[in-house]
Design an enzyme around this catalytic site. Sequence first.
Site, PDB file in Angstrom:
ATOM      1  N   LEU A  52      12.607 -19.934  -2.676  1.00  0.00           N
ATOM      2  CA  LEU A  52      11.324 -18.848  -2.601  1.00  0.00           C
ATOM      3  C   LEU A  52      10.681 -18.835  -2.812  1.00  0.00           C
ATOM      4  CD1 LEU A  52      10.716 -16.398  -0.742  1.00  0.00           C
ATOM      5  CD2 LEU A  52      10.600 -14.988  -2.053  1.00  0.00           C
TER       6      LEU A  52
ATOM      7  N   HIS B  61       2.975   3.214  -8.451  1.00  0.00           N
ATOM      8  CA  HIS B  61       3.319   1.933  -9.064  1.00  0.00           C
ATOM      9  C   HIS B  61       4.121   1.657  -9.268  1.00  0.00           C
ATOM     10  CE1 HIS B  61      -0.832   2.070  -7.671  1.00  0.00           C
ATOM     11  NE2 HIS B  61      -1.274   2.986  -9.124  1.00  0.00           N
TER      12      HIS B  61
ATOM     13  N   ASP C  96       0.802  -1.031   0.108  1.00  0.00           N
ATOM     14  CA  ASP C  96       0.288  -0.363   0.060  1.00  0.00           C
ATOM     15  C   ASP C  96       0.434   1.483  -0.204  1.00  0.00           C
ATOM     16  OD1 ASP C  96      -2.185   1.843   0.324  1.00  0.00           O
ATOM     17  OD2 ASP C  96      -2.811   1.277   2.282  1.00  0.00           O
TER      18      ASP C  96
END
Length: 232
Positions: free
Chosen positions: A123, A29, A12
Amino acid sequence: MSVPRHVAIILDGNGRWAKSKGMPRNYGHTVGAKNVETICKAANDLGIEYLTLYAFSTENWKRPESEVQALMTLLESYLKNCVKTAEKNNMRVRVIGDKTGLTEKFQERIAQLEELSAVNTGLNLTIAINYGSRDEMIRGIKKLVSDVQNQNLSLDDIDEEMFGDYLDTKGLPEPDLMIRTSGEQRLSNYLLWQLAYSEFYFTEVPWPDFDEKELKKAVDAYENRNRRFGKL
């Protein structure tokens, strides 16, 4: 040291971060997307096995059309480049959410990335795109009801574990730690079922500025908590 096995993050603050610098929201973004690889590396270095990122929610479609289009283009481009990144870092990548709401080309990108990275053993990165937890549960319930009606499943077989297998996160462990950046303190329809027993960490730091040190702070806070799970 008790490092969380699975960390979920709500990314966020991209737009507000950009605005604070006199830049358009889409710039935030773009910078935020670049930060994903930084945090993936940091998570892997800390010993985190699973990382789930909230990239685009079902509610995000309500944003201005130009911003939504820019986000979709950015996400599609990221997934294309992520094929090489996943190979370089031995990272497995999955995408959760309602993929039918994405373009055919976008869905093909997702399928290619998931297939090519499935053999990787490092990962485990999960990206939530066109994801909303209520939508996920409704879709899961519809599949479950269909299986019951087709006699592939008995009502007596349904329990919490069984229901979890009908969610997008099937096969993933539940998050130990949920992080939300940029000051908001709500879940925003994110992994409502899966976060039932997770620890929450909220930070004022916006996602583009959330770096290795900030992730370490969140992990340290997690390690210092006494997780009693109902015990006195």
